[in-house]
Motif scaffolding. Structure first.
Motif, PDB file in Angstrom:
ATOM      1  N   GLU A 127      24.382  36.250 -20.887  1.00  0.00           N
ATOM      2  CA  GLU A 127      24.792  35.412 -22.008  1.00  0.00           C
ATOM      3  C   GLU A 127      26.310  35.296 -22.144  1.00  0.00           C
ATOM      4  O   GLU A 127      26.788  34.625 -23.070  1.00  0.00           O
ATOM      5  CB  GLU A 127      24.208  35.980 -23.312  1.00  0.00           C
ATOM      6  CG  GLU A 127      22.690  36.064 -23.319  1.00  0.00           C
ATOM      7  CD  GLU A 127      22.039  34.722 -23.036  1.00  0.00           C
ATOM      8  OE1 GLU A 127      22.518  33.707 -23.578  1.00  0.00           O
ATOM      9  OE2 GLU A 127      21.062  34.687 -22.269  1.00  0.00           O
ATOM     10  N   ARG A 146      27.508  27.933 -19.144  1.00  0.00           N
ATOM     11  CA  ARG A 146      28.286  29.143 -19.431  1.00  0.00           C
ATOM     12  C   ARG A 146      29.792  28.927 -19.292  1.00  0.00           C
ATOM     13  O   ARG A 146      30.586  29.733 -19.769  1.00  0.00           O
ATOM     14  CB  ARG A 146      27.861  30.275 -18.490  1.00  0.00           C
ATOM     15  CG  ARG A 146      26.445  30.753 -18.731  1.00  0.00           C
ATOM     16  CD  ARG A 146      26.051  31.837 -17.753  1.00  0.00           C
ATOM     17  NE  ARG A 146      26.929  33.008 -17.847  1.00  0.00           N
ATOM     18  CZ  ARG A 146      26.751  34.111 -17.118  1.00  0.00           C
ATOM     19  NH1 ARG A 146      25.756  34.180 -16.251  1.00  0.00           N
ATOM     20  NH2 ARG A 146      27.574  35.132 -17.253  1.00  0.00           N
ATOM     21  N   GLU A 192      29.691  34.589 -12.415  1.00  0.00           N
ATOM     22  CA  GLU A 192      28.357  34.650 -13.009  1.00  0.00           C
ATOM     23  C   GLU A 192      27.552  35.816 -12.439  1.00  0.00           C
ATOM     24  O   GLU A 192      26.808  36.488 -13.157  1.00  0.00           O
ATOM     25  CB  GLU A 192      27.619  33.339 -12.751  1.00  0.00           C
ATOM     26  CG  GLU A 192      26.232  33.272 -13.375  1.00  0.00           C
ATOM     27  CD  GLU A 192      25.502  31.998 -13.004  1.00  0.00           C
ATOM     28  OE1 GLU A 192      24.672  31.554 -13.804  1.00  0.00           O
ATOM     29  OE2 GLU A 192      25.760  31.455 -11.904  1.00  0.00           O
ATOM     30  N   ASP A 217      36.094  36.141 -16.360  1.00  0.00           N
ATOM     31  CA  ASP A 217      34.789  36.524 -16.889  1.00  0.00           C
ATOM     32  C   ASP A 217      34.912  37.816 -17.677  1.00  0.00           C
ATOM     33  O   ASP A 217      35.955  38.463 -17.692  1.00  0.00           O
ATOM     34  CB  ASP A 217      33.761  36.663 -15.759  1.00  0.00           C
ATOM     35  CG  ASP A 217      34.096  37.777 -14.788  1.00  0.00           C
ATOM     36  OD1 ASP A 217      34.121  38.951 -15.204  1.00  0.00           O
ATOM     37  OD2 ASP A 217      34.323  37.487 -13.585  1.00  0.00           O
ATOM     38  N   THR A 272      30.284  34.239 -21.251  1.00  0.00           N
ATOM     39  CA  THR A 272      30.902  32.990 -20.820  1.00  0.00           C
ATOM     40  C   THR A 272      31.867  33.233 -19.670  1.00  0.00           C
ATOM     41  O   THR A 272      32.354  34.336 -19.452  1.00  0.00           O
ATOM     42  CB  THR A 272      31.669  32.326 -21.977  1.00  0.00           C
ATOM     43  OG1 THR A 272      32.693  33.208 -22.429  1.00  0.00           O
ATOM     44  CG2 THR A 272      30.724  31.996 -23.126  1.00  0.00           C
TER      45      THR A 272
END
Length: 381
Positions: free
Chosen positions: A293, A255, A287, A313, A295
């Protein structure tokens, strides 16, 4: 800089802040509005507020050219010295262009409000009077106590009790899972078959790795130190980040996007070994609060005497009132994926400890368009 403050803007701004307070808004968002107001009313290049708690100052709100200094510590010294120290954090900053005022909450100094005028001219008596007025407004916010101070000072006993509770809770889960799968392997080895045995071993390995990382965090947090740190020195930040990115867990590595890692940058000065831990914590946090999904982006740059890298993010984002609380020990925001990313609320706390031991600073801010930006700044060698 205007010859006189913008008094109509001052009146409108004070009424807007009062409306926000009456509507229930408090803490850092209101404080940020007052910092923005002082910059606008005085026609300055930037402004910032340093909160004083537990024997230290920290810049927790800033605008304009002062914004990159958010998260930086300041020494508790005479106001003129704090002005000078703050001014040096501004790109090309000149201490002679910074003015400040103490913010008093009764008999207690809650912090100091600073404004940077740049090359626009020298502030006059009226400018200083408005600065003092808005510093007084901030002092009154602290007297109200709604969401301020941002960094509450915990008692030693309360901190110890919380330490015991968090430690026992966070250690119990991986230990229970490891023991359960180990018992299953021992008692049902023959009936599990190869797929079942491999799955049990995989889970035990993952949980053992999680347990090892958790123990490292708990021990480091208990001592306020950095375990296994090597001596500080010059190092290639881009190279260190590339190596650290290669060591991330596979799912997170897929990712991560290395958006801007230019070659030929000046060396950073600090502890190279800490970069892997810092990047792991920041990307794991990104994350945790992002769609599966989406990145996570990493970029590097240089500014004056510092090098900085950002982890960005497109997740749920961080509320303005949480950008400093996130660095408190044991604090965790709601909404993260706790099932796949359990934790004790120590990751960002340890990141700040590591970075500040290298005379750098770290900050969080909401990302335009949604998400969060974590920025680390280290000294240039």
């Amino acid at each position: 800089m205007p010859d006189r403050p913008d008094y109509p803007a001052l009146t409108r701004g004070q009424l807007a802040v009062l409306d926000r307070v009456n509507a229930g808004e408090s803490g850092l968002p209101v404080l940020q509005r007052l910092v923005r107001l002082v910059q606008d009313v005085l026609g300055a290049d930037g402004a910032g507020f340093a909160e004083y708690v537990a024997g230290q100052g920290r810049i927790i709100a800033a605008t304009g050219v002062c914004e990159p200094a958010v998260g930086r510590r300041l020494s508790l010294a005479p106001l003129e010295s704090v002005d000078d120290e703050f001014a040096r954090l501004v790109e090309g900053g000149d201490p002679g262009h910074m003015s400040g005022a103490r913010c008093m909450a009764g008999d207690t100094v809650a912090g100091s409000l600073h404004v940077y005028f740049g090359e626009a001219g020298e502030p006059g008596t009226e400018h200083h009077a408005v600065l003092e007025l808005l510093a007084g407004e901030i002092g009154r916010l602290y007297r109200l106590g709604t969401g301020l101070p941002v960094h509450p000072a915990a008692t030693e006993q309360a901190d110890r009790d919380l330490w015991v509770a968090v430690t026992s809770h966070e250690l119990r889960t991986p230990v229970t899972v490891i023991k359960g799968y180990a018992d299953t392997l021992t008692n049902h080895w023959e009936t599990l078959g190869d797929p079942g045995r491999r799955e049990a071993v995989r889970v035990i390995g993952n949980r053992a790795g999680e347990l090892a990382r958790l123990v490292d965090r708990l021990l480091a947090a208990a001592s306020d130190g950095v375990l296994g740190s090597s001596p500080a020195g010059p190092f290639d930040l881009v190279e260190a980040l590339r190596e650290a990115a290669d060591e991330l867990p596979a799912d997170l590595r897929r990712r991560l996007r290395l958006v801007q890692l230019p070659e030929g940058l000046p060396k950073a000065y600090g502890n190279r070994d800490s970069i892997a831990t810092i990047l792991t914590e920041l990307t794991t946090n990104a994350e945790k609060y992002s769609p599966a999904e989406s990145t996570v982006e990493l970029c590097v740059g240089v500014q004056d005497d510092t090098l900085r890298f950002r982890v960005s993010d497109r997740g749920t984002g961080i509320a303005p009132e949480h950008v400093e609380l996130a660095f408190e020990r044991y604090w965790q925001a709601e909404g993260g994926d706790r099932h796949h990313h359990p934790g004790a609320g120590l990751g960002l706390y340890l990141v700040r400890q590591m970075v500040e031991r290298q005379h750098g600073w770290v900050s969080l801010r909401p990302r335009e368009g949604g998400g969060t930006v974590a920025e680390v700044r280290l000294r240039r060698a």
